[in-house]
Design an enzyme around this catalytic site. Structure first.
Site, PDB file in Angstrom:
ATOM      1  N   GLY A   1       0.717  -1.201   0.007  1.00 52.45           N
ATOM      2  CA  GLY A   1       0.002  -0.015  -0.105  1.00 52.45           C
ATOM      3  C   GLY A   1       0.758   1.300   0.069  1.00 52.45           C
TER       4      GLY A   1
ATOM      5  N   TYR B   1      -2.850   7.001   8.097  1.00 53.82           N
ATOM      6  CA  TYR B   1      -1.566   6.240   7.899  1.00 53.82           C
ATOM      7  C   TYR B   1      -1.716   5.700   6.495  1.00 53.82           C
ATOM      8  CZ  TYR B   1       2.386   3.113   7.934  1.00 53.82           C
ATOM      9  OH  TYR B   1       3.646   2.487   7.688  1.00 53.82           O
TER      10      TYR B   1
END
Length: 442
Positions: A109, A136
């Site tokens: 990611g 995040y």
């Protein structure tokens, strides 16, 4: 003879460690982890959701075995191969959107978010990124620099990021969540009016910042603002998407179609794989600006295709919704005073929240002030490990419960009982300072 954990301490770099207790594992099966002594532990993290189908899922094992035996090269940098192209086609079919779209395939990611952010800046010529406090989005590059939550205190914040408050129903900024949402959207509008914003990136559920579920309708209003000003909306589905929230996509709870959707973790079935799905005019340019030699490799893309097939064929999003309801019902019983300690621990549970199998239990010093209790969270996760369950905390004081989507009802009931006991035991002083001191956590 040194233990596995002692050997790790001598050779593995500390900069890649986020440890909560001395967990050693040598094998995994479905929702079970096994330590060197043969002790079985219930996995309530799924490796931070990366093992979304559990450990050693037959569909993934079969796909990886076949792909590894005849792999045509090691990536898509300067060649094409069937599984990478087919995975991209399948993602385009599963992710809602319109117009010409493309798929970036990466390793995690972190790089997928990084590429999406950089591509939006290049496309618009603008620099400002709107992100959210305690968000995040990755551990490297631009994705790391626009994250509001970082384990590494030495990270460099992007000079052009603007952090916005994330709407937290438990702790509304203005006294109630409706006016809080209006206040946040007002801040978004003011930033967009400056005509300097390249994109807005948001987690549909704020994961590492405390498993915060925003009020329904927030994403809808956020997208409407972005579209009004022609600014791409990036939905970071890396941790909470792909079936976990009780739907295939976390953003679908509000019925939106983000301009760019980013996936990772569970997509690879435990292997490194990520994807960004978005408009061709953003993700096609500039050519050769996001090069990772082994990105889109045959083994990982075969695993990704097996994951998507399994999610759909086995109805795992619906199963996650049912399993999450069962899990949260048990956790609510503890929070309502029906736990093993006669209700004493209920005062320390400020909230139980979530969607599907993305569940947060917020631990506080008392329900009146809702003051976060990080020390209790440290002790609870340590005690849960001692009792036979792997669970971590996020946001400083929130137990994050994200088990494999294949967890059984019996395992859910066992896990809920362990967490109930762990909270009670931690409050009773059964975990000592010297036990938790070596494990910094978040």
């Amino acid at each position: 003879m040194r233990t596995l954990y002692q050997r790790d301490a001598r050779v593995m770099a500390g900069i890649e460690k986020l440890r909560f207790f001395p967990l050693e594992v040598v094998e995994g099966r479905a929702s079970t982890l096994i330590d060197p002594a043969g002790r079985e532990l219930l996995d309530l993290s799924a490796t931070w959701t990366a093992s979304g189908l559990g450990h050693g899922h037959p569909a993934v094992v079969d796909a990886v075995t076949k792909a590894a035996a005849t792999a045509p090269g090691a990536g898509t940098l300067s060649a094409v191969h069937p599984d990478a192209v087919a995975l991209a086609e399948e993602l385009l079919a599963l992710v809602p959107g319109s117009g010409e779209r493309r798929v970036y395939l990466g390793h995690a990611g972190s790089d997928a978010n990084d590429v999406a952010l950089r591509a939006c800046r290049h496309y618009s010529g603008r620099r400002t990124v709107l992100a959210f406090e305690r968000s995040y989005h990755g551990g490297l590059g631009t994705a790391m620099a626009v994250s509001g939550q970082q384990a590494d205190a030495g990270h460099t914040q992007d000079p052009d990021v603007v952090f916005l408050p994330y709407p937290n129903p438990l702790r509304p900024l203005t006294g109630d969540i409706e006016s809080t949402v209006d206040t946040i959207l007002g801040q978004v509008r003011r930033e967009l009016e400056k005509n300097s914003v390249a994109c807005l990136i948001v987690e549909p559920i704020l994961s590492d910042g405390g498993l915060v579920v925003p009020p329904r309708g927030f994403l809808t209003k956020l997208q409407a603002l972005c579209r009004e000003f022609g600014v791409p909306l990036i939905c970071d589905e890396v941790k909470v998407g792909l079936g976990r929230p009780g739907a295939l996509h976390a953003f679908s709870d509000d019925g939106i179609e983000p301009d760019i959707a980013v996936f990772g973790k569970a997509l690879g079935g435990g292997l490194p794989l990520s994807a960004a799905v978005g408009p061709a005019d953003i993700l096609d340019h500039p050519a050769a600006s996001a090069l990772l030699t082994t990105a889109g490799n045959p083994v990982c893309t075969a695993a990704g295709r097996a994951v998507l097939r399994t999610l759909i064929h086995d109805g795992l999003p619906a199963r996650a919704r049912e399993a999450g309801n069962r899990f949260m019902a048990s956790l609510h019983r503890t929070a309502d005073g029906h736990g093993t300690d006669g209700g004493r621990s209920a005062e320390r549970i400020g909230d139980v929240r979530g969607r599907g199998l993305a569940i947060g239990v917020e631990l506080v010093k008392n329900r009146s002030t809702l003051e976060p209790d990080r020390e209790l969270a440290q002790r609870v996760v340590y005690r849960a490990w001692q009792l036979g369950a792997v669970v971590y905390y996020v946001g400083g004081n929130v137990l994050e419960i994200t088990p494999p989507l294949v967890i059984t009802d019996a395992e859910i009931d066992s896990a809920a009982a362990i967490l109930d006991q762990a909270i009670s035991d931690a409050m009773a002083g059964k975990v000592k300072d010297e036990e938790v001191e070596p494990y910094v956590g978040w």
